[in-house]
Design a protein around this motif. Sequence first.
Motif, PDB file in Angstrom:
ATOM      1  N   VAL A 116      33.437  27.652  36.938  1.00 36.51           N
ATOM      2  CA  VAL A 116      34.557  28.417  35.747  1.00 36.51           C
ATOM      3  C   VAL A 116      34.278  27.767  34.562  1.00 36.51           C
ATOM      4  N   ARG A 117      33.685  26.757  34.315  1.00 34.91           N
ATOM      5  CA  ARG A 117      33.521  26.202  32.842  1.00 34.91           C
ATOM      6  C   ARG A 117      32.271  26.803  32.318  1.00 34.91           C
ATOM      7  N   GLU A 118      31.262  27.395  33.297  1.00 33.45           N
ATOM      8  CA  GLU A 118      29.884  28.112  32.650  1.00 33.45           C
ATOM      9  C   GLU A 118      30.340  29.500  32.719  1.00 33.45           C
ATOM     10  N   GLY A 119      31.671  30.021  32.873  1.00 36.48           N
ATOM     11  CA  GLY A 119      31.966  31.486  32.705  1.00 36.48           C
ATOM     12  C   GLY A 119      31.551  32.504  33.894  1.00 36.48           C
ATOM     13  N   ALA A 120      31.082  31.968  35.040  1.00 39.13           N
ATOM     14  CA  ALA A 120      30.769  32.647  36.242  1.00 39.13           C
ATOM     15  C   ALA A 120      31.670  33.874  36.638  1.00 39.13           C
ATOM     16  N   ILE A 121      32.996  33.661  36.192  1.00 38.42           N
ATOM     17  CA  ILE A 121      33.978  34.723  36.854  1.00 38.42           C
ATOM     18  C   ILE A 121      34.592  35.159  35.190  1.00 38.42           C
ATOM     19  N   GLY A 122      33.953  34.917  34.265  1.00 36.90           N
ATOM     20  CA  GLY A 122      34.933  35.201  32.767  1.00 36.90           C
ATOM     21  C   GLY A 122      35.916  34.194  32.490  1.00 36.90           C
ATOM     22  N   ARG A 123      36.773  34.643  31.945  1.00 35.82           N
ATOM     23  CA  ARG A 123      37.955  33.712  31.608  1.00 35.82           C
ATOM     24  C   ARG A 123      38.962  33.957  32.526  1.00 35.82           C
ATOM     25  N   PRO A 124      39.320  32.615  33.398  1.00 31.76           N
ATOM     26  CA  PRO A 124      40.349  32.655  34.414  1.00 31.76           C
ATOM     27  C   PRO A 124      41.826  33.178  33.845  1.00 31.76           C
ATOM     28  N   LEU A 125      42.209  34.181  34.619  1.00 33.71           N
ATOM     29  CA  LEU A 125      43.483  34.696  34.495  1.00 33.71           C
ATOM     30  C   LEU A 125      44.501  34.262  35.191  1.00 33.71           C
ATOM     31  N   THR A 126      44.552  34.414  36.457  1.00 32.04           N
ATOM     32  CA  THR A 126      45.527  34.111  37.390  1.00 32.04           C
ATOM     33  C   THR A 126      44.982  33.367  38.972  1.00 32.04           C
ATOM     34  N   LEU A 127      45.813  32.526  39.207  1.00 32.15           N
ATOM     35  CA  LEU A 127      45.449  31.676  40.484  1.00 32.15           C
ATOM     36  C   LEU A 127      46.634  31.652  41.522  1.00 32.15           C
ATOM     37  N   ARG A 128      46.363  32.099  42.609  1.00 35.98           N
ATOM     38  CA  ARG A 128      47.048  32.132  43.916  1.00 35.98           C
ATOM     39  C   ARG A 128      46.761  30.973  44.712  1.00 35.98           C
ATOM     40  N   VAL A 129      47.514  30.074  45.097  1.00 36.31           N
ATOM     41  CA  VAL A 129      47.219  28.776  46.309  1.00 36.31           C
ATOM     42  C   VAL A 129      48.198  29.025  47.140  1.00 36.31           C
ATOM     43  N   VAL A 130      47.714  29.098  48.521  1.00 34.34           N
ATOM     44  CA  VAL A 130      48.723  28.544  49.599  1.00 34.34           C
ATOM     45  C   VAL A 130      47.898  27.360  50.204  1.00 34.34           C
ATOM     46  N   SER A 131      48.648  26.347  50.474  1.00 32.44           N
ATOM     47  CA  SER A 131      47.978  25.017  50.771  1.00 32.44           C
ATOM     48  C   SER A 131      49.010  24.377  52.098  1.00 32.44           C
TER      49      SER A 131
END
Length: 364
Positions: free
Chosen positions: A144-159
């Motif tokens: 993520v820091r190195e831009g592999a998916i561009g700028r992070p927009l949304t995150l969904r987590v179910v833990s």
Amino acid sequence: MSDAPLRMGFAGANAERGWARDAHFPALSALPGLAIHAVSARTQEIADGAAEAFGAAKAYADSLEMARDPEVDVVAVTVKVPEHRAIVLAALEAGKHVYCEWPLAVDLAETEELAAAARRAGTHVAIGLQGGNAVAVRHASKLVREGAIGRPLTLRVVSSTAGWGAIAPPHYAYLQDRRNGATLATIAGGHTVAMVEAVVGAYEEVSARNSILRGRVEIAGTGEIVERTCADHMLIHGRHVGGCVSSVEITAGENTPLRFELRGTEGTLEIRGHHPGGYQCGDLTVVTSPASEPQPVSSLVGLEGAAINVGQLHADFAGDILNGTRTVPDFEVAVRLTRLLDAIETASAEGRSIPLADYQREAS
């Protein structure tokens, strides 16, 4: 640098059951730089049994005495959370390095006290946030820091975790009482938001709904019913530094795979895992929609289940001690995470969104 292994003392050793038996001792079998030198338990009989089972030279019925043993280099604290404070303080006062299970203490005041003691001692300390330190989570953070998916927009987590369901084993009855500091919010919640922040950055603002869905819990094999005073379900909505927004659900009494789905401007990233005790207890894999650098292979071969990430944290902590570095999550991280969880609790109780910068100032 000495070639002699670091001598470890384990507070909370039990050959019959427990987190140390399931996670720590199997992990140490893959780490030649660490040696099990001493163990302690609530009775001499249990300690003697653990020493025989795990190959320790010494067995104590008093964890404080073990923490002060001059032959012990590192004290690992794996007892119930209300017992952490006394053992950690004794170990730090004796000049020991300390690995303490998460959560560090029963509340913020105790957590801050132990962090201050660690600063005064100047030794190395680690907090048991092995999920956030896992190879896969650190790899996801790097991508993520190195831009592999561009700028992070949304995150969904179910833990999810199988704990805090309708029935609890007798040795987990204490987990139902929020005063003991070991709850769904602190354990499953703490491990999960630590992973979230490791990948998409610190929370700037949170809102939440913490709920008690099952207020009465059966204690298995006893017929006893106890009141549950801690949340057994959490919904957390947040905005992070950099603009990513996240939705996190913590579910109890379930054994379902981790769902960690991050969408960026240039693709997606997932962290996959599955363990009934929670994501932090098992192997994890990173998958991205665009081609990306492959996930590093752990140097710890042959470990399974709960030992995988605990072993990695032990290896990294030992490296810090031997090399004078400070890379693993420490007691300062525990303070910040405890403040974040307090803010989440406040957001739920007051039905409002909490700006974290303001809350951190108020807490300090």
